[in-house]
Design a protein around this motif. Sequence first.
Motif, mmCIF file in Angstrom:
data_model
loop_
_atom_site.group_PDB
_atom_site.id
_atom_site.type_symbol
_atom_site.label_atom_id
_atom_site.label_comp_id
_atom_site.label_asym_id
_atom_site.label_seq_id
_atom_site.Cartn_x
_atom_site.Cartn_y
_atom_site.Cartn_z
ATOM 1 N N ALA A 21 7.864 18.296 -68.823
ATOM 2 C CA ALA A 21 7.302 18.713 -67.535
ATOM 3 C C ALA A 21 8.407 19.056 -66.544
ATOM 4 C CB ALA A 21 6.399 17.621 -66.975
ATOM 5 N N ARG A 22 9.443 18.219 -66.485
ATOM 6 C CA ARG A 22 10.544 18.470 -65.543
ATOM 7 C C ARG A 22 11.344 19.717 -65.912
ATOM 8 N NH1 ARG A 22 14.187 13.613 -64.662
ATOM 9 N NH2 ARG A 22 14.943 14.959 -62.987
ATOM 10 N N VAL A 23 11.524 19.960 -67.198
ATOM 11 C CA VAL A 23 12.220 21.169 -67.642
ATOM 12 C C VAL A 23 11.405 22.392 -67.244
ATOM 13 C CG1 VAL A 23 12.882 22.510 -69.686
ATOM 14 C CG2 VAL A 23 13.510 20.096 -69.525
ATOM 15 N N GLU A 24 10.109 22.355 -67.485
ATOM 16 C CA GLU A 24 9.259 23.499 -67.156
ATOM 17 C C GLU A 24 9.254 23.798 -65.657
ATOM 18 O OE1 GLU A 24 4.708 25.130 -67.635
ATOM 19 O OE2 GLU A 24 5.373 23.473 -68.888
ATOM 20 N N ARG A 25 9.289 22.760 -64.848
ATOM 21 C CA ARG A 25 9.305 22.940 -63.390
ATOM 22 C C ARG A 25 10.686 23.314 -62.858
ATOM 23 N NH1 ARG A 25 6.128 18.082 -63.525
ATOM 24 N NH2 ARG A 25 7.994 16.941 -62.883
ATOM 25 N N GLY A 26 11.702 23.286 -63.715
ATOM 26 C CA GLY A 26 13.050 23.632 -63.288
ATOM 27 C C GLY A 26 13.761 22.497 -62.578
ATOM 28 N N GLU A 27 13.289 21.285 -62.756
ATOM 29 C CA GLU A 27 13.894 20.115 -62.115
ATOM 30 C C GLU A 27 14.979 19.474 -62.965
ATOM 31 O OE1 GLU A 27 9.699 18.813 -59.986
ATOM 32 O OE2 GLU A 27 10.643 17.442 -61.398
ATOM 33 N N LEU A 28 15.065 19.873 -64.220
ATOM 34 C CA LEU A 28 15.982 19.233 -65.155
ATOM 35 C C LEU A 28 16.639 20.309 -66.005
ATOM 36 C CD1 LEU A 28 16.896 16.427 -66.293
ATOM 37 C CD2 LEU A 28 15.033 16.644 -67.942
ATOM 38 N N GLY A 29 17.961 20.271 -66.071
ATOM 39 C CA GLY A 29 18.683 21.178 -66.948
ATOM 40 C C GLY A 29 18.436 20.791 -68.397
ATOM 41 N N VAL A 30 18.651 21.717 -69.302
ATOM 42 C CA VAL A 30 18.377 21.494 -70.714
ATOM 43 C C VAL A 30 19.690 21.388 -71.478
ATOM 44 C CG1 VAL A 30 17.219 22.399 -72.760
ATOM 45 C CG2 VAL A 30 16.242 22.804 -70.510
ATOM 46 N N SER A 31 19.918 20.247 -72.087
ATOM 47 C CA SER A 31 21.098 20.101 -72.936
ATOM 48 C C SER A 31 20.882 20.892 -74.221
ATOM 49 C CB SER A 31 21.332 18.628 -73.275
ATOM 50 O OG SER A 31 20.303 18.154 -74.130
ATOM 51 N N LEU A 32 21.945 21.136 -74.946
ATOM 52 C CA LEU A 32 21.818 21.845 -76.220
ATOM 53 C C LEU A 32 20.927 21.061 -77.174
ATOM 54 C CD1 LEU A 32 22.527 24.211 -78.012
ATOM 55 C CD2 LEU A 32 24.625 23.010 -78.659
ATOM 56 N N ASP A 33 21.067 19.749 -77.199
ATOM 57 C CA ASP A 33 20.235 18.922 -78.069
ATOM 58 C C ASP A 33 18.753 19.095 -77.734
ATOM 59 O OD1 ASP A 33 19.802 16.680 -80.037
ATOM 60 O OD2 ASP A 33 19.018 15.727 -78.223
ATOM 61 N N THR A 34 18.421 19.052 -76.453
ATOM 62 C CA THR A 34 17.018 19.204 -76.042
ATOM 63 C C THR A 34 16.512 20.595 -76.378
ATOM 64 O OG1 THR A 34 17.242 17.562 -74.283
ATOM 65 C CG2 THR A 34 15.435 19.136 -74.074
ATOM 66 N N ALA A 35 17.330 21.610 -76.137
ATOM 67 C CA ALA A 35 16.934 22.983 -76.459
ATOM 68 C C ALA A 35 16.668 23.132 -77.951
ATOM 69 C CB ALA A 35 18.012 23.964 -76.008
ATOM 70 N N LEU A 36 17.529 22.548 -78.772
ATOM 71 C CA LEU A 36 17.336 22.621 -80.225
ATOM 72 C C LEU A 36 16.077 21.894 -80.660
ATOM 73 C CD1 LEU A 36 21.024 22.175 -81.403
ATOM 74 C CD2 LEU A 36 19.615 24.243 -81.598
ATOM 75 N N ARG A 37 15.796 20.754 -80.044
ATOM 76 C CA ARG A 37 14.563 20.010 -80.364
ATOM 77 C C ARG A 37 13.320 20.823 -80.018
ATOM 78 N NH1 ARG A 37 14.648 13.831 -79.762
ATOM 79 N NH2 ARG A 37 16.781 13.273 -80.264
ATOM 80 N N LEU A 38 13.338 21.429 -78.833
ATOM 81 C CA LEU A 38 12.196 22.242 -78.406
ATOM 82 C C LEU A 38 12.013 23.451 -79.318
ATOM 83 C CD1 LEU A 38 12.727 22.050 -74.549
ATOM 84 C CD2 LEU A 38 10.856 20.998 -75.848
ATOM 85 N N CYS A 39 13.106 24.121 -79.626
ATOM 86 C CA CYS A 39 13.027 25.282 -80.510
ATOM 87 C C CYS A 39 12.508 24.893 -81.891
ATOM 88 C CB CYS A 39 14.392 25.955 -80.638
ATOM 89 S SG CYS A 39 14.873 26.866 -79.159
ATOM 90 N N SER A 40 13.004 23.794 -82.418
ATOM 91 C CA SER A 40 12.550 23.342 -83.728
ATOM 92 C C SER A 40 11.058 23.028 -83.716
ATOM 93 C CB SER A 40 13.344 22.102 -84.154
ATOM 94 O OG SER A 40 12.881 21.622 -85.390
ATOM 95 N N ALA A 41 10.605 22.337 -82.680
ATOM 96 C CA ALA A 41 9.180 21.998 -82.572
ATOM 97 C C ALA A 41 8.314 23.248 -82.480
ATOM 98 C CB ALA A 41 8.948 21.105 -81.357
#
Length: 75
Positions: A21-41
Amino acid sequence: VKGWTQVQLALAAGLAPNTVARVERGELGVSLDTALRLCSALGVTIEATVASAGTSPRGVTGDTKARGGRGQGYT
């Protein structure tokens, strides 16, 4: 991509729903690990995600805030 809610995406990516939710609202930057997790999902590659964002891969950072739009879901 999948028609999921934030909670469904978070569970599939192994993240807290609040994080998505925070990433979508632009309140939280995305680490490479988080980006990879989201992409994989979502079943997409990080390369395709960055390419679709243009030449400026906003939001895939270590500690700066992401800027982005708001959406109703992941369709």
